[in-house]
Design a protein around this motif. Structure first.
Motif: not given
Length: 237
Positions: A33, A120, A8-11, A28
């Motif tokens: 995320y 996104r 998963p993307a890191s925010i 999120l």
């Protein structure tokens, strides 16, 4: 090492407002995320030094170093996508933010759904940028960069569009010379779960026409009782 597409993307959420940090972290995180939060740019720097971050939601007005200054330091091709969150929603503020390297500019207040859609889009553009993909479309002398979220008039001047206006114009240029209903435009520009009224599309189209200036009304033609049609031919550059 290159991040696996399965991860998963890191925010990173950077905002001095504790409630906003908690809300964004929760919303999120619920979408899968990996989310971290920082109350100021000093904490932001510590996270960026320690971890790989794909996107930063960055408040503009904070005690100490403000978001504008921080963006100058962290916005680069190999860095995280930067999404500004700000109560300063005037066009000139958005243009400054985008010219500094931010991929998007969200004026406060904004819904969690809008933030999610923007994240996104920013992550998708970042992947395309890092892969070396530059998607540019041309029409009537105008140039639209789908990765950088920029549009230039025939004289080469950058024209400032809000995220909503850019998404709407993109929906048109990707479907030229087709009649698009308000429902189709609403879904293309804002996603299938948008609860905005059809009239919002009319207002956005009026704004886009004004910003396209010369020939704007003819570029986007109203088709009575059906919707709208983008007149110019579109080519990939």
């Amino acid at each position: 090492m290159q991040q696996s597409i399965e991860q998963p993307a890191s925010i990173l959420v950077v905002d001095d407002d504790r409630e906003i940090r908690a809300l964004l972290t929760q919303s999120l995180g619920a979408r899968g995320y990996r989310v971290q939060a920082a109350a100021n740019t000093r904490e932001m720097d510590a996270v960026l030094e320690r971890d790989r971050i794909d996107a930063v939601l960055l408040d503009v007005m904070m005690p100490g170093e403000e978001g504008i200054s921080a963006c100058r330091r962290i916005a680069r091709d190999d860095g995280p996508a930067v999404i500004f969150l700000s109560a300063l929603g005037e066009e000139r503020d958005r243009i400054v933010g985008l010219e500094l390297g931010a991929s998007h500019y969200l004026p406060k207040p904004c819904s969690a759904r809008e933030v999610l859609a923007t994240v996104r889009a920013a992550l998708r553009a970042r992947r395309q940028m890092q892969a070396g993909e530059r998607l540019r479309l041309g029409f009537d002398g105008w140039t639209m960069d789908l990765v950088a979220h920029e549009i230039f008039d025939p004289a080469g001047v950058l024209v400032g569009l809000t995220d909503g206006e850019f998404a709407l114009l993109r929906a048109f240029v990707e479907r030229p010379r087709r009649v698009l209903s308000r429902e189709m435009l609403l879904e293309a520009a804002r996603g299938p779960n948008s609860d905005a009224f059809d009239r919002a599309i009319d207002v956005q189209i009026s704004r886009v026409r004004r910003k396209l200036r010369s020939g704007g009304d003819e570029m986007i033609r109203t088709i009575r009782n059906e919707g709208y049609l983008f007149v110019p031919a579109v080519t990939r550059l």
